[in-house]
Design a protein around this motif. Structure first.
Motif, PDB file in Angstrom:
ATOM      1  N   HIS A   6       0.838  -1.192   0.000  1.00 21.21           N
ATOM      2  CA  HIS A   6       0.000   0.000   0.000  1.00 21.21           C
ATOM      3  C   HIS A   6       0.875   1.246   0.000  1.00 21.21           C
ATOM      4  O   HIS A   6       1.780   1.362   0.841  1.00 21.21           O
ATOM      5  CB  HIS A   6      -0.883   0.037   1.258  1.00 21.21           C
ATOM      6  CG  HIS A   6      -1.835  -1.105   1.383  1.00 21.21           C
ATOM      7  ND1 HIS A   6      -3.165  -1.019   0.999  1.00 21.21           N
ATOM      8  CD2 HIS A   6      -1.667  -2.367   1.868  1.00 21.21           C
ATOM      9  CE1 HIS A   6      -3.760  -2.179   1.241  1.00 21.21           C
ATOM     10  NE2 HIS A   6      -2.882  -3.006   1.771  1.00 21.21           N
ATOM     11  N   LEU A   7       0.619   2.161  -0.903  1.00 23.99           N
ATOM     12  CA  LEU A   7       1.297   3.452  -0.886  1.00 23.99           C
ATOM     13  C   LEU A   7       0.298   4.514  -0.453  1.00 23.99           C
ATOM     14  O   LEU A   7      -0.755   4.703  -1.084  1.00 23.99           O
ATOM     15  CB  LEU A   7       1.866   3.802  -2.259  1.00 23.99           C
ATOM     16  CG  LEU A   7       2.626   5.136  -2.333  1.00 23.99           C
ATOM     17  CD1 LEU A   7       3.826   5.145  -1.381  1.00 23.99           C
ATOM     18  CD2 LEU A   7       3.080   5.431  -3.758  1.00 23.99           C
ATOM     19  N   ASN A   8       0.618   5.194   0.642  1.00 19.75           N
ATOM     20  CA  ASN A   8      -0.276   6.167   1.237  1.00 19.75           C
ATOM     21  C   ASN A   8       0.430   7.512   1.359  1.00 19.75           C
ATOM     22  O   ASN A   8       1.657   7.596   1.306  1.00 19.75           O
ATOM     23  CB  ASN A   8      -0.717   5.670   2.627  1.00 19.75           C
ATOM     24  CG  ASN A   8      -2.005   6.312   3.080  1.00 19.75           C
ATOM     25  OD1 ASN A   8      -2.690   6.951   2.303  1.00 19.75           O
ATOM     26  ND2 ASN A   8      -2.338   6.137   4.344  1.00 19.75           N
ATOM     27  N   LEU A   9      -0.355   8.580   1.559  1.00 16.20           N
ATOM     28  CA  LEU A   9       0.246   9.911   1.680  1.00 16.20           C
ATOM     29  C   LEU A   9       1.067  10.048   2.947  1.00 16.20           C
ATOM     30  O   LEU A   9       2.184  10.543   2.940  1.00 16.20           O
ATOM     31  CB  LEU A   9      -0.852  10.984   1.668  1.00 16.20           C
ATOM     32  CG  LEU A   9      -1.577  11.176   0.336  1.00 16.20           C
ATOM     33  CD1 LEU A   9      -2.738  12.150   0.515  1.00 16.20           C
ATOM     34  CD2 LEU A   9      -0.627  11.688  -0.741  1.00 16.20           C
ATOM     35  N   ARG A  10       0.491   9.617   4.069  1.00 18.43           N
ATOM     36  CA  ARG A  10       1.144   9.727   5.374  1.00 18.43           C
ATOM     37  C   ARG A  10       0.769   8.512   6.206  1.00 18.43           C
ATOM     38  O   ARG A  10      -0.249   7.873   5.960  1.00 18.43           O
ATOM     39  CB  ARG A  10       0.674  10.986   6.130  1.00 18.43           C
ATOM     40  CG  ARG A  10       0.950  12.296   5.447  1.00 18.43           C
ATOM     41  CD  ARG A  10       0.439  13.478   6.271  1.00 18.43           C
ATOM     42  NE  ARG A  10      -0.986  13.392   6.543  1.00 18.43           N
ATOM     43  CZ  ARG A  10      -1.941  13.754   5.688  1.00 18.43           C
ATOM     44  NH1 ARG A  10      -1.619  14.209   4.492  1.00 18.43           N
ATOM     45  NH2 ARG A  10      -3.211  13.654   6.013  1.00 18.43           N
ATOM     46  N   VAL A  11       1.584   8.229   7.209  1.00 15.60           N
ATOM     47  CA  VAL A  11       1.204   7.230   8.193  1.00 15.60           C
ATOM     48  C   VAL A  11       0.659   7.981   9.403  1.00 15.60           C
ATOM     49  O   VAL A  11       1.406   8.485  10.235  1.00 15.60           O
ATOM     50  CB  VAL A  11       2.397   6.332   8.606  1.00 15.60           C
ATOM     51  CG1 VAL A  11       1.949   5.315   9.651  1.00 15.60           C
ATOM     52  CG2 VAL A  11       2.965   5.607   7.384  1.00 15.60           C
ATOM     53  N   ASP A  12      -0.653   8.121   9.439  1.00 13.18           N
ATOM     54  CA  ASP A  12      -1.314   8.665  10.624  1.00 13.18           C
ATOM     55  C   ASP A  12      -2.723   8.094  10.695  1.00 13.18           C
ATOM     56  O   ASP A  12      -3.198   7.454   9.755  1.00 13.18           O
ATOM     57  CB  ASP A  12      -1.293  10.193  10.667  1.00 13.18           C
ATOM     58  CG  ASP A  12      -2.174  10.853   9.607  1.00 13.18           C
ATOM     59  OD1 ASP A  12      -3.294  10.383   9.377  1.00 13.18           O
ATOM     60  OD2 ASP A  12      -1.746  11.858   9.033  1.00 13.18           O
ATOM     61  N   ARG A  13      -3.383   8.324  11.808  1.00 13.95           N
ATOM     62  CA  ARG A  13      -4.647   7.622  12.077  1.00 13.95           C
ATOM     63  C   ARG A  13      -5.801   8.100  11.204  1.00 13.95           C
ATOM     64  O   ARG A  13      -6.837   7.432  11.132  1.00 13.95           O
ATOM     65  CB  ARG A  13      -5.004   7.741  13.565  1.00 13.95           C
ATOM     66  CG  ARG A  13      -3.987   7.031  14.433  1.00 13.95           C
ATOM     67  CD  ARG A  13      -4.410   6.831  15.870  1.00 13.95           C
ATOM     68  NE  ARG A  13      -3.331   6.190  16.609  1.00 13.95           N
ATOM     69  CZ  ARG A  13      -3.091   4.891  16.623  1.00 13.95           C
ATOM     70  NH1 ARG A  13      -3.880   4.080  15.936  1.00 13.95           N
ATOM     71  NH2 ARG A  13      -2.084   4.384  17.301  1.00 13.95           N
ATOM     72  N   ALA A  14      -5.630   9.233  10.547  1.00 15.38           N
ATOM     73  CA  ALA A  14      -6.672   9.717   9.645  1.00 15.38           C
ATOM     74  C   ALA A  14      -6.519   9.159   8.236  1.00 15.38           C
ATOM     75  O   ALA A  14      -7.346   9.434   7.368  1.00 15.38           O
ATOM     76  CB  ALA A  14      -6.650  11.242   9.603  1.00 15.38           C
TER      77      ALA A  14
END
Length: 352
Positions: A6-14
């Motif tokens: 998975h490529l995501n913008l940021r690693v945070d809970r939102a």
């Protein structure tokens, strides 16, 4: 077991943690572009990697048994196209809002997203509204699978609406134009003379923080207005338990940015807080006006003020709204059901 990168913008809970780490039957690699996007260190584990530190894609894919790529925004899907081509891996892409438009996009975005539509296997818009948007941009309809974001119903537990005399209005989300917080503040100011004990709480952070505080000061809202910046998720839930109304006045931003369906609305509905929102983007797929809540035209201070006044004067209707809202969430936006659907779409791509 298959592993999805998975490529995501940021690693945070939102940022869609469940849709990355809890898909049944699939292992995960949680990828972000660089270490600076690892914004919540409590979520760091051995499965978090940085794309700019992968020097041998073939070795990396082999060592981690990766069989599928999932980009969680169209911009990230475009970024993964060379990786996909080099490794001959299938790619699915989530579409979440602005990425389905040309709003504030870099030069060449339309050309690049058309390339993504051509080379990607499936696309997961988070609502039918965004499905229609990407169809208009050229995505083949047979590659589109609407995948609603879900709410953890064990975490967001229903309670009957408050029957006390309080009039606490709450709104939370990123402080950007499309969330409509400035419209909400002006609407709240209009009803204050009729409801002098009413309060408005806005929770969030973002570029409009100064504008929000300045407007509240200009309108002399005083102690009736609270602004809370970046409080923990469990504290947000605690604030919801003290709220009488939840307002999400979403709107199209001046640059064309739009919502999908805000998760904040789903969470309020699951919790039993009556909701006022707008006929914007995918929100009418979640709320039928005067059934699960009240909808008004977006970017309209007067209509929003009238809706707040109506709700505060008709408390006896709240339980009818909130029971219907909880039922809608349980039927169409249950996190566990949506994760199972996501797994089925993965199975479809992989031929399982």
């Amino acid at each position: 077991m298959d592993t999805v990168m998975h490529l995501n913008l940021r690693v945070d809970r939102a940022q869609y943690i469940e849709q990355i780490r809890q898909v049944p039957g699939y292992e995960y690699i949680h990828m972000v572009r660089q270490a600076k996007y690892m914004t919540d260190l409590s979520l760091f584990n051995k499965k978090v990697y940085y794309l700019n530190e992968i020097f041998s894609p073939a070795e990396y894919v082999k060592n981690n048994h990766i069989t599928l790529l999932h980009a969680h925004h169209a911009q990230l899907g475009i970024l993964l196209l060379p990786f996909k081509e080099e490794m001959n891996l299938p790619l699915v892409t989530s579409i979440r809002g602005r990425d389905a438009t040309l709003a504030d996009q870099p030069i060449g975005y339309l050309e690049h997203i058309k390339m993504l539509f051509d080379q990607g296997e499936l696309f997961f818009p988070v609502c039918q509204f965004l499905a229609e948007k990407i169809t208009d941009l050229g995505c083949p309809s047979d590659k589109i699978r609407v995948l609603y974001g879900g709410v953890d119903l064990n975490q967001f537990v229903y309670r009957s609406p408050n029957q006390r005399d309080s009039q606490n209005i709450i709104s939370f989300g990123r402080l950007v134009e499309k969330k409509g917080h400035l419209i909400l503040i002006r609407a709240f100011h209009k009803i204050r003379h009729q409801f002098p004990n009413a309060t408005l709480t806005i929770i969030g952070s973002g570029p409009l923080e100064n504008s929000i505080n300045s407007l509240a000061t200009e309108l002399n809202l005083g102690h009736s207005f609270r602004f809370l910046k970046q409080i923990p998720k469990d504290q947000v839930q605690e604030e919801l338990t003290h709220a009488d109304l939840f307002c999400a006045p979403s709107m199209e931003a001046s640059n064309g940015d739009v919502e999908g369906i805000p998760n904040t609305i789903k969470e309020a509905m699951a919790t039993g807080v009556p909701v006022i929102s707008t006929f914007h983007a995918g929100i009418p797929e979640l709320i039928t006006h005067d059934k699960e809540g009240i909808l008004v035209q977006e970017n309209n201070v007067d209509e929003l003020a009238d809706a707040i006044e109506f709700m505060l004067n008709n408390r006896q209707k709240w339980e009818t709204y909130t029971l219907a809202a909880r039922q809608k969430i349980e039927q169409n936006f249950d996190l566990n059901k949506q994760l199972l659907q996501q797994a089925k779409y993965y199975d479809e791509v992989l031929g399982d």
